[in-house]
Write an enzyme that holds these catalytic residues in place. Structure first.
Site, mmCIF file in Angstrom:
data_model
loop_
_atom_site.group_PDB
_atom_site.id
_atom_site.type_symbol
_atom_site.label_atom_id
_atom_site.label_comp_id
_atom_site.label_asym_id
_atom_site.label_seq_id
_atom_site.Cartn_x
_atom_site.Cartn_y
_atom_site.Cartn_z
ATOM 1 N N GLU A 121 0.909 -1.113 0.047
ATOM 2 C CA GLU A 121 0.111 0.073 0.114
ATOM 3 C C GLU A 121 0.783 1.319 -0.057
ATOM 4 O O GLU A 121 0.340 2.344 -0.633
ATOM 5 C CB GLU A 121 -0.778 -0.081 1.277
ATOM 6 C CG GLU A 121 -2.122 -0.928 1.056
ATOM 7 C CD GLU A 121 -3.034 -0.614 -0.151
ATOM 8 O OE1 GLU A 121 -3.106 0.642 -0.475
ATOM 9 O OE2 GLU A 121 -3.791 -1.639 -0.472
ATOM 10 N N THR A 151 2.687 5.412 -7.597
ATOM 11 C CA THR A 151 3.481 4.597 -8.439
ATOM 12 C C THR A 151 2.716 3.902 -9.369
ATOM 13 O O THR A 151 1.721 3.409 -8.757
ATOM 14 C CB THR A 151 4.236 3.662 -7.596
ATOM 15 O OG1 THR A 151 4.949 4.338 -6.504
ATOM 16 C CG2 THR A 151 5.240 2.602 -8.210
ATOM 17 N N LEU A 153 11.620 5.434 -6.553
ATOM 18 C CA LEU A 153 10.041 5.401 -6.023
ATOM 19 C C LEU A 153 9.731 6.877 -5.540
ATOM 20 O O LEU A 153 8.617 7.169 -5.800
ATOM 21 C CB LEU A 153 9.674 4.619 -5.106
ATOM 22 C CG LEU A 153 9.709 2.827 -5.458
ATOM 23 C CD1 LEU A 153 9.545 2.151 -4.074
ATOM 24 C CD2 LEU A 153 8.576 2.936 -6.540
ATOM 25 N N TYR A 161 9.578 10.331 -3.016
ATOM 26 C CA TYR A 161 8.840 10.571 -1.862
ATOM 27 C C TYR A 161 9.703 9.666 -0.648
ATOM 28 O O TYR A 161 9.186 8.571 -0.294
ATOM 29 C CB TYR A 161 7.425 10.356 -2.116
ATOM 30 C CG TYR A 161 6.547 10.958 -2.830
ATOM 31 C CD1 TYR A 161 6.414 12.221 -2.604
ATOM 32 C CD2 TYR A 161 6.367 10.580 -4.195
ATOM 33 C CE1 TYR A 161 5.654 13.157 -3.538
ATOM 34 C CE2 TYR A 161 5.971 11.355 -5.394
ATOM 35 C CZ TYR A 161 5.592 12.520 -4.915
ATOM 36 O OH TYR A 161 4.815 13.244 -5.861
ATOM 37 N N TYR A 176 -5.823 6.492 5.192
ATOM 38 C CA TYR A 176 -5.950 5.634 3.832
ATOM 39 C C TYR A 176 -5.173 4.201 4.055
ATOM 40 O O TYR A 176 -5.773 3.097 3.940
ATOM 41 C CB TYR A 176 -5.367 6.071 2.426
ATOM 42 C CG TYR A 176 -5.207 5.270 1.617
ATOM 43 C CD1 TYR A 176 -6.317 4.626 1.157
ATOM 44 C CD2 TYR A 176 -3.990 4.412 1.244
ATOM 45 C CE1 TYR A 176 -6.324 3.688 -0.129
ATOM 46 C CE2 TYR A 176 -4.004 3.638 0.481
ATOM 47 C CZ TYR A 176 -4.905 3.022 -0.344
ATOM 48 O OH TYR A 176 -5.018 2.067 -1.210
ATOM 49 N N ASP A 186 -8.924 5.772 -2.500
ATOM 50 C CA ASP A 186 -7.707 6.247 -3.129
ATOM 51 C C ASP A 186 -8.208 7.080 -4.426
ATOM 52 O O ASP A 186 -9.694 7.434 -4.213
ATOM 53 C CB ASP A 186 -6.776 5.231 -3.418
ATOM 54 C CG ASP A 186 -7.223 4.221 -4.312
ATOM 55 O OD1 ASP A 186 -8.521 4.384 -4.880
ATOM 56 O OD2 ASP A 186 -6.510 3.447 -4.946
ATOM 57 N N CYS A 208 -12.949 1.687 -14.923
ATOM 58 C CA CYS A 208 -13.450 3.105 -14.641
ATOM 59 C C CYS A 208 -12.182 3.939 -14.628
ATOM 60 O O CYS A 208 -12.057 4.745 -13.744
ATOM 61 C CB CYS A 208 -14.300 2.963 -13.632
ATOM 62 S SG CYS A 208 -15.238 4.561 -13.535
ATOM 63 N N CYS A 227 -24.934 2.599 -12.375
ATOM 64 C CA CYS A 227 -24.042 4.024 -12.852
ATOM 65 C C CYS A 227 -24.949 5.174 -12.950
ATOM 66 O O CYS A 227 -25.381 5.124 -14.340
ATOM 67 C CB CYS A 227 -22.856 3.750 -13.400
ATOM 68 S SG CYS A 227 -21.633 5.057 -13.681
HETATM 69 S S1 SF4 Z 1 -20.553 2.420 -15.785
HETATM 70 FE FE1 SF4 Z 1 -19.906 4.031 -14.265
HETATM 71 S S2 SF4 Z 1 -18.459 3.103 -12.915
HETATM 72 FE FE2 SF4 Z 1 -18.641 1.530 -14.754
HETATM 73 S S3 SF4 Z 1 -16.984 2.220 -16.016
HETATM 74 FE FE3 SF4 Z 1 -18.744 3.501 -16.485
HETATM 75 S S4 SF4 Z 1 -18.687 5.203 -15.385
HETATM 76 FE FE4 SF4 Z 1 -17.275 3.869 -14.451
#
Ligand code: SF4
Length: 390
Positions: A59, A65, A102, A104, A142, A160, A214, A229
């Site tokens: 993580e 990276t 890397l 940082y 996180y 993230d 996505c 979505c």
């Molecule tokens: S449907 Fe929504 S969550 Fe899926 S890739 Fe498309 S925008 Fe991203």
């Protein structure tokens, strides 16, 4: 979209049909994500056994990276430091050398300090309590969420940049994700999305979806969350997340000198602190207004070490970016203006103004020392040109 007056979601302009509003269908959305992850997850090395030590290191390494690079560094790291004990007993110099490239570097220093603290205060066992994790150097909300959920199965979200993007699209968050009110809304939705007893798989599914499907250009036709979505169903997925203000880029012009004498090169170790603290470098600094870069290299050498030097040739310009800085480093070969007596000795610097120690190093020694990325590239350039001249 969020109605900011009521805090409720609403979905104008949605075509009826294969759209299931996400907040009303969380269990179905969770199932779709889990099934997709089970079928599409990448076989990453820390996914073999999910030990807290491996999850923690992965993580931290993966922040800022690329995955391919992260995997390569992770494998090298585990070969040298397979567990907390071997890491805790390493020198800072060795840890920084393994981390080199890397960037940082405070992350590597924090990892080492945290490992020593775990050995001292937790008998070498990584704590499972997120509050105890956050007391360790370099572990923020996180990382604590990621280790607690992925290694220990705690019902906590990991948020993230990938997860911010996915949530902002699925739930159509229409204000910049890093700022309020979007940041709180994303935290709330990310937590609500974590299914009981499946935090490990779910959090990785969200991150993996952001990385593989996505991304900057969403591939909605491959997405398990497509029917839930909002952005996709409104045809505005490409407009989410809403970008925030971009930080201004600062160009920096620097001059650096490689001082050679009797087959060795002068190096200094930076003072503790700052982004490159304790790393080894060729002396140099900023080129001032109207100054020639070669003159700046000579002046910086005099100011930082007291050595009077003369430029021999220019190696070139090395460009490097970190955070919001774009560095152009003009690199020169230098020689001592006056040879020491006897001529085969290696003179001591008169002073050190930006460093804690120094050495005249041969190529083998330079290869073993941790250096900032642009200085390592300069060292490689010097050795390559040397070989070509032979
Ligand atoms: S449907 Fe929504 S969550 Fe899926 S890739 Fe498309 S925008 Fe991203």
């Amino acid at each position: 979209m969020v109605n900011h007056a009521t805090g409720q979601l609403f979905f104008p302009n949605i075509k009826p049909g294969r759209f299931l509003p996400p907040e009303a269908h969380l269990p179905q959305l969770q199932r779709a994500l889990l099934d997709w992850f089970a079928a599409h997850k990448r076989p990453l090395p820390w996914r073999a056994s999910y030990t807290p030590y491996e999850v923690w290191i992965s993580e931290i390494m993966l922040q800022q990276t690329r995955m391919g690079r992260g995997v390569e560094y992770f494998k090298r790291w585990m070969k040298r430091f397979p567990d907390m004990r071997s890491l805790a007993s390493a020198s800072e110099e060795e840890v920084l050398r393994l981390w080199e490239g890397l960037g940082y570097y405070s992350r590597a220093r924090h990892i080492l300090s945290a490992a020593r603290l775990v050995m001292k205060e937790h008998k070498g066992i990584f704590p499972s309590d997120p509050a105890q994790m956050r007391a360790l150097p370099g572990i923020g909300p996180y990382t604590a969420g990621a280790v607690a959920s992925i290694a220990f199965g705690e019902k906590l979200p990991c948020i993230d940049a990938n997860v911010e993007r996915v949530i902002s699209r699925i739930f159509d968050i229409d204000t910049p994700v890093k700022q309020e009110p979007a940041a709180s809304k994303i935290r709330e939705l990310a937590l609500a999305l974590v299914p009981e007893g499946k935090a490990r798989e779910h959090n990785q599914a969200m991150m993996e979806l952001g990385a593989l499907v996505c991304g900057k250009k969403p591939r909605c036709e491959r997405c398990p969350a497509a029917m839930f979505c909002v952005s996709r169903n409104m045809g505005i997925a490409g407009k989410r997340p809403v970008p925030g203000k971009k930080a201004a880029i600062t160009p920096v012009v620097m001059a650096t000198g490689v001082l050679r004498h009797n087959g060795r090169i002068f190096l200094q170790q930076r003072l503790t602190g700052g982004v490159w603290g304790n790393l080894w470098e060729f002396p140099g600094g900023r080129v001032e207004n109207n100054e020639h870069p070669a003159g700046a290299a000579v002046r910086e050498f005099m100011e930082e070490t007291g050595f009077a030097v003369t430029p021999v040739r220019k190696y070139g310009i090395i460009r490097h970016g970190y955070t919001t800085y774009r560095i152009a480093m003009h690199c020169f070969e230098l020689r001592l203006s006056e040879l020491p007596c006897p001529q085969d000795s290696f003179p001591r610097p008169v002073r050190l103004t930006s460093a804690s120690s120094w050495r005249w190093a041969d190529p083998e020694a330079i290869a073993a020392l941790p250096m900032p990325a642009p200085h390592r590239r300069l060292a490689d350039t010097v050795f390559r040109m040397n070989r070509a001249l032979r």
